[in-house]
Design a protein around this motif. Structure first.
Motif, mmCIF file in Angstrom:
data_model
loop_
_atom_site.group_PDB
_atom_site.id
_atom_site.type_symbol
_atom_site.label_atom_id
_atom_site.label_comp_id
_atom_site.label_asym_id
_atom_site.label_seq_id
_atom_site.Cartn_x
_atom_site.Cartn_y
_atom_site.Cartn_z
ATOM 1 N N ASP A 202 0.839 -1.204 0.000
ATOM 2 C CA ASP A 202 0.000 0.000 0.000
ATOM 3 C C ASP A 202 0.872 1.250 0.000
ATOM 4 O O ASP A 202 0.638 2.197 -0.766
ATOM 5 C CB ASP A 202 -0.893 0.028 1.243
ATOM 6 N N LEU A 203 1.851 1.259 0.886
ATOM 7 C CA LEU A 203 2.730 2.427 0.987
ATOM 8 C C LEU A 203 3.497 2.626 -0.316
ATOM 9 O O LEU A 203 3.581 3.755 -0.832
ATOM 10 C CB LEU A 203 3.690 2.236 2.160
ATOM 11 N N ALA A 204 4.035 1.558 -0.868
ATOM 12 C CA ALA A 204 4.780 1.664 -2.123
ATOM 13 C C ALA A 204 3.891 2.166 -3.256
ATOM 14 O O ALA A 204 4.308 2.998 -4.070
ATOM 15 C CB ALA A 204 5.369 0.297 -2.479
ATOM 16 N N ALA A 205 2.652 1.676 -3.310
ATOM 17 C CA ALA A 205 1.731 2.089 -4.371
ATOM 18 C C ALA A 205 1.477 3.589 -4.327
ATOM 19 O O ALA A 205 1.497 4.279 -5.353
ATOM 20 C CB ALA A 205 0.420 1.323 -4.245
ATOM 21 N N LEU A 206 1.228 4.106 -3.132
ATOM 22 C CA LEU A 206 0.996 5.546 -2.995
ATOM 23 C C LEU A 206 2.225 6.346 -3.404
ATOM 24 O O LEU A 206 2.137 7.301 -4.187
ATOM 25 C CB LEU A 206 0.607 5.876 -1.554
ATOM 26 N N LEU A 207 3.379 5.957 -2.885
ATOM 27 C CA LEU A 207 4.590 6.750 -3.120
ATOM 28 C C LEU A 207 4.999 6.724 -4.586
ATOM 29 O O LEU A 207 5.393 7.755 -5.143
ATOM 30 C CB LEU A 207 5.724 6.225 -2.241
ATOM 31 N N LEU A 208 4.897 5.568 -5.237
ATOM 32 C CA LEU A 208 5.326 5.478 -6.627
ATOM 33 C C LEU A 208 4.367 6.196 -7.568
ATOM 34 O O LEU A 208 4.804 6.908 -8.481
ATOM 35 C CB LEU A 208 5.453 4.014 -7.036
ATOM 36 N N ALA A 216 12.078 12.098 -1.501
ATOM 37 C CA ALA A 216 10.776 12.395 -0.886
ATOM 38 C C ALA A 216 10.051 11.115 -0.517
ATOM 39 O O ALA A 216 9.376 11.048 0.525
ATOM 40 C CB ALA A 216 9.926 13.233 -1.847
ATOM 41 N N ARG A 217 10.186 10.086 -1.352
ATOM 42 C CA ARG A 217 9.550 8.801 -1.020
ATOM 43 C C ARG A 217 10.138 8.239 0.276
ATOM 44 O O ARG A 217 9.402 7.706 1.107
ATOM 45 C CB ARG A 217 9.737 7.786 -2.166
ATOM 46 N N ARG A 218 11.444 8.362 0.430
ATOM 47 C CA ARG A 218 12.070 7.827 1.641
ATOM 48 C C ARG A 218 11.607 8.591 2.884
ATOM 49 O O ARG A 218 11.321 7.992 3.921
ATOM 50 C CB ARG A 218 13.591 7.881 1.526
ATOM 51 N N ARG A 234 14.860 0.845 8.353
ATOM 52 C CA ARG A 234 14.548 -0.483 7.814
ATOM 53 C C ARG A 234 13.214 -0.465 7.072
ATOM 54 O O ARG A 234 13.078 -1.077 5.998
ATOM 55 C CB ARG A 234 14.523 -1.525 8.933
ATOM 56 N N THR A 235 12.231 0.228 7.610
ATOM 57 C CA THR A 235 10.934 0.278 6.940
ATOM 58 C C THR A 235 11.041 0.967 5.590
ATOM 59 O O THR A 235 10.442 0.523 4.599
ATOM 60 C CB THR A 235 9.899 0.991 7.826
ATOM 61 N N ALA A 236 11.812 2.057 5.517
ATOM 62 C CA ALA A 236 11.992 2.750 4.238
ATOM 63 C C ALA A 236 12.699 1.853 3.234
ATOM 64 O O ALA A 236 12.345 1.828 2.044
ATOM 65 C CB ALA A 236 12.769 4.037 4.450
ATOM 66 N N PRO A 285 16.621 4.269 -6.599
ATOM 67 C CA PRO A 285 16.683 3.769 -5.218
ATOM 68 C C PRO A 285 16.164 4.801 -4.213
ATOM 69 O O PRO A 285 16.606 5.943 -4.188
ATOM 70 C CB PRO A 285 18.177 3.506 -4.993
ATOM 71 N N ALA A 286 15.204 4.361 -3.400
ATOM 72 C CA ALA A 286 14.749 5.154 -2.261
ATOM 73 C C ALA A 286 15.070 4.409 -0.975
ATOM 74 O O ALA A 286 14.494 4.676 0.066
ATOM 75 C CB ALA A 286 13.250 5.408 -2.359
#
Length: 301
Positions: A202-208, A216-218, A234-236, A285-286
């Motif tokens: 979910d988080l990746a979908a929003l950020l990408l 900014a994604r990180r 680690r989460t990032a 890479p983020a």
């Protein structure tokens, strides 16, 4: 029309004979509608399949009962259609996100993932059932045999890492198209695919799909981690790794979604914009996870 007029007017607190207009918000099957009656309005949403429509209704009710505030208020139902509050704002596929909006969306996503909600699809499945173990069909994205072979081992390592990442209640279609943004605020919409799944997808979908640069994604991924009391670095890194897997899967499914959107120019343009953002984002890479770095070396040099 997706709903019976009497049901929508009742949800808006108006008499059955009140005048109204209906504005389709897309041309493809299942596109929502905006109903206007005087100074009142509502969004009527009815996904194109019965399973998706029923899932949206069930999840919407469960989230409302759980007190999740970052979504439109549920005003009522009309058959399989949900009648929802017409919230302000636009998606990040339509406008540059206003100040504080994406931060609000990420905070809301973290709150959504922390809810003790067990509703929606695939709760009978194990995480391994949701992340296919067979090699991804990368040939369909134009990757040569030597690139696919070099990516095989790091992709399997990525799968092992992602299977150990947080699973639980997830939106499962948390792209920029499904969140409404206003200054400092965000509302998640369309829960037709929600259920059990990898939450970092979910988080990746929003950020990408929001078109953000890697730094900014990180920053936003670390903010998500802090809200959930997870390790930010680690989460990032894991969110960046999840983005590669999720992004490849989305690009593999793009032709099917493009065919489904034929005839709806706005929907097709949104799909294509999201695809461009995904393809660009998964190359950049983020994070610093070694599996992500190895996949990028194999596929993009």
């Amino acid at each position: 029309m997706l709903a019976e007029p009497a049901d929508v007017l009742r949800a808006l607190g108006l008499p059955p004979a009140a005048p109204y207009t209906v504005e389709p918000l897309g041309e493809a099957a299942g596109s929502p509608e905006r109903w206007l009656a005087g100074d009142r309005s509502a969004i009527v949403r009815c996904p194109p399949t019965e399973e998706a429509a029923r899932n949206h209704q069930a999840v919407f009710e469960a989230l409302a009962q759980a007190g999740f505030a970052a979504m439109p208020r549920l005003l009522g139902f009309s058959g399989l259609a949900a009648i929802e509050e017409d919230v302000p704002g636009a998606s990040a596929l339509q406008v540059v996100p206003p100040p504080g909006a994406l931060e609000a969306a990420v905070t809301a996503l973290a709150a959504l993932h922390a809810l003790p909600v067990r509703e929606g699809l695939d709760w009978e499945k194990a995480p391994a059932d949701l992340l296919a173990g067979a090699p991804l069909p990368l040939f369909r994205l134009g990757f040569a045999a030597h690139e696919r072979e070099a990516a095989a081992a790091p992709l399997e390592a990525a799968r092992a890492e992602l299977l150990a990442s947080p699973f639980g209640f997830a939106h499962r279609a948390a792209t920029a198209a499904n969140v409404r943004l206003a200054p400092g605020r965000a509302w998640w919409v369309d829960f037709s695919a929600a259920g059990f799944g990898p939450q970092l997808f979910d988080l990746a979908a929003l950020l990408l799909t929001s078109g953000l640069e890697a730094p900014a994604r990180r920053v936003l991924a670390m903010g998500y981690a802090r809200v959930r009391a997870l390790d930010p670095d680690r989460t990032a890194d894991l969110a960046d790794l999840a983005g590669i897997w999720w992004g490849i899967d989305e690009l593999l499914g793009l032709p099917r979604r493009q065919v489904a959107a034929l005839g709806d120019d706005a929907a097709l343009a949104a799909l294509n914009l999201a695809a461009v953002r995904i393809e660009r984002g998964i190359r950049e890479p983020a994070g610093a996870h070694p599996a992500a770095a190895a996949i990028r070396r194999a596929l993009w040099g």
